[in-house]
Design a protein around this motif. Structure first.
Motif, short mmCIF file in Angstrom:
data_model
loop_
_atom_site.label_atom_id
_atom_site.label_comp_id
_atom_site.label_asym_id
_atom_site.label_seq_id
_atom_site.Cartn_x
_atom_site.Cartn_y
_atom_site.Cartn_z
N GLY A 39 -3.75 13.16 -1.57
CA GLY A 39 -3.23 14.51 -1.77
C GLY A 39 -4.32 15.47 -2.17
O GLY A 39 -5.42 15.45 -1.63
N GLY A 40 -4.03 16.32 -3.18
CA GLY A 40 -4.99 17.34 -3.57
C GLY A 40 -6.29 16.76 -4.10
O GLY A 40 -7.38 17.19 -3.71
N SER A 43 -8.06 14.75 -1.27
CA SER A 43 -8.65 15.59 -0.23
C SER A 43 -10.06 16.02 -0.56
O SER A 43 -10.80 16.44 0.33
CB SER A 43 -7.77 16.83 0.01
OG SER A 43 -6.62 16.48 0.74
N ASN A 69 2.04 20.97 1.05
CA ASN A 69 0.79 20.30 0.65
C ASN A 69 -0.46 21.08 1.06
O ASN A 69 -1.53 20.91 0.47
CB ASN A 69 0.68 18.91 1.29
CG ASN A 69 1.81 17.97 0.96
OD1 ASN A 69 2.20 17.15 1.78
ND2 ASN A 69 2.35 18.05 -0.26
N GLN A 73 -4.58 20.55 0.20
CA GLN A 73 -4.94 19.29 0.86
C GLN A 73 -5.58 19.56 2.22
O GLN A 73 -4.96 19.39 3.27
CB GLN A 73 -3.69 18.41 1.00
CG GLN A 73 -3.07 18.07 -0.35
CD GLN A 73 -1.82 17.22 -0.25
OE1 GLN A 73 -1.52 16.62 0.77
NE2 GLN A 73 -1.07 17.15 -1.36
N LYS A 85 -0.13 10.36 5.48
CA LYS A 85 -1.38 10.85 4.89
C LYS A 85 -2.48 9.79 4.95
O LYS A 85 -3.65 10.12 5.21
CB LYS A 85 -1.15 11.28 3.43
CG LYS A 85 -0.32 12.52 3.26
CD LYS A 85 -0.22 12.89 1.79
CE LYS A 85 0.63 14.14 1.59
NZ LYS A 85 0.73 14.52 0.15
N THR A 195 -7.46 21.56 -7.59
CA THR A 195 -7.52 20.17 -7.18
C THR A 195 -8.86 19.85 -6.51
O THR A 195 -9.39 18.75 -6.66
CB THR A 195 -6.36 19.82 -6.23
OG1 THR A 195 -6.45 20.61 -5.04
CG2 THR A 195 -5.02 20.06 -6.90
#
Length: 248
Positions: A39-40, A43, A69, A73, A85, A195
């Motif tokens: 995810g964040g 990524s 997202n 992301q 993902k 993130t």
């Protein structure tokens, strides 16, 4: 492990650094890292580690891409909505660096499967979005003797810490957060750029740890305030009564 001519070209800007050199680059090429969450946080972590030449990346994520997202992301695009993902992150790694062996795991990690998924890794980076998963991963890493980097971001606040046996992540948060219903960024919100900042810091911490750059960071928690744009550091004391790493 001998670096090929192509790898010498690819990692030239690492190798010229006296803190890394050829020896450090070979350490990166020999390392196995499990990344929990694409995810964040993931990524930022996954491209940085793949670019650095980590030898083996295991990407663990059971989710599919949603439009909500995409602000945090950048591994994914609008056309990726509905797709895994972990699989998409694998494709990204293969496009970026063919020398990295990457494996996707489309499972939600928990107490039952964590030992099998994490055993044999040199480092685990946990970018999951809930305490129950984080504590299950931390407890497993303690049991296996695998170092773990925990990275989290919510609203404007980020935190990154390296835990190696004692103190562990449970020493930091205690036993009150093992339930699945704790708040995450879906309810509280998160700034997209935060993130990336936290994930990049986690990747840098991982590279420094693997190569052996700088002082030992185990047991230190790095806190970032995205509103004030400031970092501060605290040390986590070991909890003698911790049910994961304590004396009992």
């Amino acid at each position: 492990m001998r670096l090929s001519d192509e790898e010498l070209d690819r990692y030239a800007r690492h190798i010229v650094l006296p803190q890394v050199g050829g020896v450090g680059q070979r350490k990166l090429n020999s390392a196995s890292v499990a990344v929990i969450g694409a995810g964040g946080i993931g990524s930022a972590v996954i491209p940085a580690l793949a670019g650095a030449g980590i030898g083996k990346l295991t990407i663990i994520d059971s989710d599919v891409v949603e439009l909500a997202n995409l602000h945090r992301q950048p591994l994914f695009r609008e056309r990726d909505a509905g797709y895994s993902k972990a699989d998409l992150a694998l494709q990204f790694v293969h496009r970026l660096n063919r020398f990295v062996e990457a494996s996707p795991v489309q499972e939600r990690i928990g107490r039952e499967n964590a030992p099998a998924l994490l055993a044999g890794n040199d480092l685990v980076i946990d970018g999951s979005d809930n305490f129950a998963t984080r504590l299950a991963v931390s407890d497993t890493c303690v049991a296996l003797g695998v170092p773990m980097i925990s990275a989290a971001a919510v609203q404007f606040q980020g935190q990154v810490g390296l835990f190696r046996s004692k103190p562990c992540y449970r020493c930091f948060v205690g036993d009150a957060f093992d339930a699945d219903d704790c708040d995450n960024c879906a309810e509280l919100g998160v700034l997209g750029a935060l993130t990336a900042t936290v994930g990049s810091f986690a990747a840098l911490l991982a590279i420094n740890f693997i190569v052996g750059i700088g002082e030992d960071q185990a047991g230190k928690l790095h806190l970032f305030d995205g509103a004030r744009l400031s970092w501060r550091e605290i040390r986590i004391p070991a909890d003698a009564g911790c049910r994961a790493c304590g004396e009992g």
